[in-house]
Scaffold this motif. Sequence first.
Motif, mmCIF file in Angstrom:
data_model
loop_
_atom_site.group_PDB
_atom_site.id
_atom_site.type_symbol
_atom_site.label_atom_id
_atom_site.label_comp_id
_atom_site.label_asym_id
_atom_site.label_seq_id
_atom_site.Cartn_x
_atom_site.Cartn_y
_atom_site.Cartn_z
ATOM 1 N N ALA A 1 -109.529 -15.522 -19.695
ATOM 2 C CA ALA A 1 -109.527 -16.819 -20.375
ATOM 3 C C ALA A 1 -110.475 -17.750 -19.656
ATOM 4 N N SER A 2 -111.231 -18.525 -20.417
ATOM 5 C CA SER A 2 -112.200 -19.455 -19.851
ATOM 6 C C SER A 2 -112.056 -20.809 -20.536
ATOM 7 N N ILE A 3 -111.937 -21.863 -19.707
ATOM 8 C CA ILE A 3 -111.749 -23.208 -20.233
ATOM 9 C C ILE A 3 -112.610 -24.165 -19.413
ATOM 10 N N ALA A 4 -113.288 -25.065 -20.096
ATOM 11 C CA ALA A 4 -114.085 -26.091 -19.419
ATOM 12 C C ALA A 4 -113.351 -27.424 -19.528
ATOM 13 N N ILE A 5 -113.307 -28.158 -18.419
ATOM 14 C CA ILE A 5 -112.660 -29.466 -18.399
ATOM 15 C C ILE A 5 -113.672 -30.458 -17.843
ATOM 16 N N THR A 6 -113.886 -31.536 -18.595
ATOM 17 C CA THR A 6 -114.853 -32.538 -18.158
ATOM 18 C C THR A 6 -114.193 -33.911 -18.046
ATOM 19 N N THR A 7 -114.819 -34.784 -17.264
ATOM 20 C CA THR A 7 -114.334 -36.143 -17.080
ATOM 21 C C THR A 7 -114.877 -37.035 -18.187
ATOM 22 N N LYS A 8 -114.563 -38.335 -18.106
ATOM 23 C CA LYS A 8 -115.077 -39.306 -19.088
ATOM 24 C C LYS A 8 -116.600 -39.285 -19.127
ATOM 25 N N ASP A 9 -117.222 -39.027 -17.971
ATOM 26 C CA ASP A 9 -118.681 -39.042 -17.859
ATOM 27 C C ASP A 9 -119.326 -37.731 -18.298
ATOM 28 N N GLY A 10 -118.518 -36.748 -18.688
ATOM 29 C CA GLY A 10 -119.061 -35.465 -19.109
ATOM 30 C C GLY A 10 -119.329 -34.512 -17.955
ATOM 31 N N LEU A 11 -118.892 -34.874 -16.757
ATOM 32 C CA LEU A 11 -119.068 -34.018 -15.583
ATOM 33 C C LEU A 11 -117.879 -33.076 -15.448
ATOM 34 N N PRO A 12 -118.070 -31.904 -14.829
ATOM 35 C CA PRO A 12 -116.937 -30.990 -14.638
ATOM 36 C C PRO A 12 -115.851 -31.644 -13.779
#
Length: 158
Positions: A84-95
């Motif tokens: 399973a692979s999931i990307a999570i980013t902050t408000k700024d679009g950074l990881p």
Amino acid sequence: MSKSSDEVKKFTGYHATIIIVSFFAVVITVNMIMARFALSTFSGTVVDNSYVASQKYNEWLKQARDQKAYGWTISPALRKSGKASIAITTKDGLPLNDMSMTAVAEHPIGQSDPFELNFVQAETGEYHSTRTLPEGRWKLKIIITQGDKSMRVVRDIW
């Protein structure tokens, strides 16, 4: 004496029986088909106990508002190399870094027992499960923790 083509055939008890039996055969067949579809696509219960869920409703609303305030964006769950692979980013679009993520993988119709998945961050900023996910559709109940912030999300993966 021959029958004329204008003569009307009589409606007998035999005809009525055939019509009634045919009607109920169609109704029963349609019901069986619909029940089969309903059981094969049912994804499980939403809550185990609706009374307990109603008591926690306001708490869940507060958690949802808090989670929205974090500004985190969680991508759909993808299968990469069997994991399973999931990307999570902050408000700024950074990881999102310096966090932990675990998930419980459940088969949507309970064909196998749930199991826990742990995730590690890859160089790309995505998080990959440490163990392989079996083939098929799975529901991931994910918990993301960073310091005192916590988020719960559910993602389906095929």
